[in-house]
Design a protein around this motif. Structure first.
Motif, PDB file in Angstrom:
ATOM      1  N   THR A 193       0.810  -1.208   0.000  1.00  0.00           N
ATOM      2  CA  THR A 193       0.000   0.000   0.000  1.00  0.00           C
ATOM      3  C   THR A 193       0.844   1.259   0.000  1.00  0.00           C
ATOM      4  N   THR A 194       0.495   2.172  -0.898  1.00  0.00           N
ATOM      5  CA  THR A 194       1.151   3.470  -1.006  1.00  0.00           C
ATOM      6  C   THR A 194       0.107   4.563  -0.835  1.00  0.00           C
ATOM      7  N   ARG A 195       0.429   5.593  -0.045  1.00  0.00           N
ATOM      8  CA  ARG A 195      -0.448   6.745   0.148  1.00  0.00           C
ATOM      9  C   ARG A 195       0.264   7.987  -0.373  1.00  0.00           C
ATOM     10  N   LEU A 196      -0.368   8.677  -1.308  1.00  0.00           N
ATOM     11  CA  LEU A 196       0.214   9.866  -1.918  1.00  0.00           C
ATOM     12  C   LEU A 196      -0.713  11.052  -1.705  1.00  0.00           C
ATOM     13  N   VAL A 197      -0.166  12.135  -1.189  1.00  0.00           N
ATOM     14  CA  VAL A 197      -0.975  13.325  -0.983  1.00  0.00           C
ATOM     15  C   VAL A 197      -1.400  13.888  -2.335  1.00  0.00           C
ATOM     16  N   GLU A 198      -2.630  14.401  -2.386  1.00  0.00           N
ATOM     17  CA  GLU A 198      -3.158  15.029  -3.598  1.00  0.00           C
ATOM     18  C   GLU A 198      -2.850  16.531  -3.594  1.00  0.00           C
ATOM     19  N   PRO A 199      -2.557  17.132  -4.756  1.00  0.00           N
ATOM     20  CA  PRO A 199      -2.398  16.483  -6.046  1.00  0.00           C
ATOM     21  C   PRO A 199      -1.118  15.666  -6.103  1.00  0.00           C
ATOM     22  N   VAL A 200      -1.176  14.542  -6.787  1.00  0.00           N
ATOM     23  CA  VAL A 200      -0.046  13.620  -6.830  1.00  0.00           C
ATOM     24  C   VAL A 200       1.098  14.246  -7.618  1.00  0.00           C
ATOM     25  N   SER A 201       2.251  14.386  -6.968  1.00  0.00           N
ATOM     26  CA  SER A 201       3.412  15.009  -7.612  1.00  0.00           C
ATOM     27  C   SER A 201       4.312  13.988  -8.287  1.00  0.00           C
ATOM     28  N   ASP A 202       4.154  12.702  -7.960  1.00  0.00           N
ATOM     29  CA  ASP A 202       4.933  11.642  -8.583  1.00  0.00           C
ATOM     30  C   ASP A 202       4.446  11.471 -10.019  1.00  0.00           C
ATOM     31  N   GLY A 203       5.309  11.756 -10.990  1.00  0.00           N
ATOM     32  CA  GLY A 203       4.892  11.758 -12.389  1.00  0.00           C
ATOM     33  C   GLY A 203       4.385  10.422 -12.868  1.00  0.00           C
ATOM     34  N   ARG A 204       5.033   9.333 -12.479  1.00  0.00           N
ATOM     35  CA  ARG A 204       4.614   8.023 -12.955  1.00  0.00           C
ATOM     36  C   ARG A 204       3.318   7.580 -12.288  1.00  0.00           C
ATOM     37  N   ALA A 205       3.144   7.898 -11.008  1.00  0.00           N
ATOM     38  CA  ALA A 205       1.884   7.582 -10.347  1.00  0.00           C
ATOM     39  C   ALA A 205       0.747   8.394 -10.956  1.00  0.00           C
ATOM     40  N   ALA A 206       1.016   9.663 -11.273  1.00  0.00           N
ATOM     41  CA  ALA A 206      -0.004  10.503 -11.912  1.00  0.00           C
ATOM     42  C   ALA A 206      -0.365   9.956 -13.290  1.00  0.00           C
ATOM     43  N   ALA A 207       0.633   9.455 -14.014  1.00  0.00           N
ATOM     44  CA  ALA A 207       0.364   8.875 -15.334  1.00  0.00           C
ATOM     45  C   ALA A 207      -0.505   7.628 -15.212  1.00  0.00           C
ATOM     46  N   LEU A 208      -0.262   6.836 -14.175  1.00  0.00           N
ATOM     47  CA  LEU A 208      -1.110   5.665 -13.943  1.00  0.00           C
ATOM     48  C   LEU A 208      -2.546   6.089 -13.696  1.00  0.00           C
ATOM     49  N   LEU A 209      -2.742   7.078 -12.823  1.00  0.00           N
ATOM     50  CA  LEU A 209      -4.097   7.522 -12.522  1.00  0.00           C
ATOM     51  C   LEU A 209      -4.818   8.014 -13.771  1.00  0.00           C
ATOM     52  N   ALA A 210      -4.073   8.651 -14.664  1.00  0.00           N
ATOM     53  CA  ALA A 210      -4.689   9.140 -15.897  1.00  0.00           C
ATOM     54  C   ALA A 210      -5.186   7.991 -16.767  1.00  0.00           C
ATOM     55  N   LEU A 211      -4.535   6.815 -16.665  1.00  0.00           N
ATOM     56  CA  LEU A 211      -4.958   5.652 -17.441  1.00  0.00           C
ATOM     57  C   LEU A 211      -6.265   5.057 -16.929  1.00  0.00           C
ATOM     58  N   LEU A 212      -6.666   5.455 -15.734  1.00  0.00           N
ATOM     59  CA  LEU A 212      -7.825   4.837 -15.099  1.00  0.00           C
ATOM     60  C   LEU A 212      -9.107   5.635 -15.286  1.00  0.00           C
ATOM     61  N   ASN A 213      -9.097   6.587 -16.189  1.00  0.00           N
ATOM     62  CA  ASN A 213     -10.274   7.404 -16.466  1.00  0.00           C
ATOM     63  C   ASN A 213     -11.035   6.793 -17.636  1.00  0.00           C
ATOM     64  N   PRO A 214     -12.170   6.125 -17.390  1.00  0.00           N
ATOM     65  CA  PRO A 214     -12.885   5.464 -18.491  1.00  0.00           C
ATOM     66  C   PRO A 214     -13.259   6.390 -19.633  1.00  0.00           C
ATOM     67  N   SER A 215     -13.504   7.670 -19.347  1.00  0.00           N
ATOM     68  CA  SER A 215     -13.888   8.586 -20.419  1.00  0.00           C
ATOM     69  C   SER A 215     -12.747   8.840 -21.394  1.00  0.00           C
ATOM     70  N   ALA A 216     -11.519   8.517 -20.989  1.00  0.00           N
ATOM     71  CA  ALA A 216     -10.371   8.729 -21.863  1.00  0.00           C
ATOM     72  C   ALA A 216      -9.974   7.472 -22.627  1.00  0.00           C
ATOM     73  N   TRP A 217     -10.642   6.341 -22.383  1.00  0.00           N
ATOM     74  CA  TRP A 217     -10.269   5.102 -23.061  1.00  0.00           C
ATOM     75  C   TRP A 217     -10.693   5.129 -24.524  1.00  0.00           C
TER      76      TRP A 217
END
Length: 252
Positions: free
Chosen positions: A135-159
């Motif tokens: 488990t990883t906890r990241l404060v929002e907004p996520v500053s980790d570029g790779r974690a932010a890129a992962l989150l962007a992949l999880l937006n169904p409207s962008a698929w």
């Protein structure tokens, strides 16, 4: 999408090893799609999950719904407040998401706190390797570029349409948890379901009972409502159980 991420069970078919680091090559070559591993998780095995926690509203407590859940067969349940949609991703799209999680270093747990905000929002990310959640906890907004890129992949409207193996449709849970608190609404309707309120499993401050079959189909998931049962008044939230959640213990 504000999200806490729980990544549970790395797909062997996606080429995930038992070790991931944030400094790995961000664009590894995926394994051939025609060679799935016998050890790949089953359809109900969780691969990735995102949720939101913290903030002034205290999101993410016991019984809260995650924002996004991905399973081994490409099934996705996403949404909020009980208005859940089910998607089906192609194996290629699943591999892309799992690869992004691995490359974000999520096999190694970490916490990124905010020393300036007592009510900060967090993205919580759990990556399960060999059946073990990390488990990883990241404060929002996520500053980790790779974690932010992962989150962007999880937006169904962008698929892209090619990422979907089937058309999305409303999620229909096989089980619904009734999370009850003591109420005071006189004149509330009588509890219509077979399982009584007030005698189930404790989930935080609430009592949890599970509705199945026809009762689960009738429950107004995602809504608080007032009921009376055996002479007592209750305020009840109907919370759909996800494919990996067998009973109330999964909500604690």
């Amino acid at each position: 999408m504000k999200a806490m991420v729980v990544v549970a069970a790395a797909l062997a078919a996606a080429g995930c090893s038992g070790r991931s680091e944030a400094g790995l090559d961000p664009t590894p070559a995926p394994p051939p799609a025609s060679a799935p591993s016998a050890s790949a998780p089953s359809g109900t095995a969780l691969v990735l999950r995102t949720s939101t926690s913290g903030g002034i509203a205290g999101l993410g407590g016991p019984g809260s719904l995650p924002d996004f859940s991905l399973y081994g067969d490409g099934r996705v349940v996403a949404g909020a407040s009980g208005a859940l949609t089910e998607y089906r991703l192609t194996p290629r799209a699943v591999r892309r998401i799992v690869s992004a999680a691995r490359n974000a270093g999520l096999a190694t747990p970490r916490t990124v706190e905010s020393p300036y905000m007592a009510d900060a929002m967090y993205a919580v990310i759990t990556f399960v390797v060999d059946g073990r959640p990390r488990t990883t906890r990241l404060v929002e907004p996520v500053s980790d570029g790779r974690a932010a890129a992962l989150l962007a992949l999880l937006n169904p409207s962008a698929w892209a349409r090619g990422d979907l193996a089937a058309a999305p449709h409303p999620y229909r849970p096989a089980k619904v948890a009734a999370l009850a608190l003591p109420g005071s609404a006189t004149g509330a309707p009588r509890w219509p379901f077979a399982v009584p309120l007030g005698s189930g499993t404790r989930v935080g401050t609430r009592t949890c009972t599970v509705l199945t079959g026809a009762d689960a189909r009738k429950a107004p998931a995602g809504r608080w409502s007032d009921w009376t049962d055996h002479g007592r008044f209750y305020r009840v939230m109907f919370r759909p159980l996800l494919p990996d959640e067998a009973d109330c213990s999964a909500l604690a």
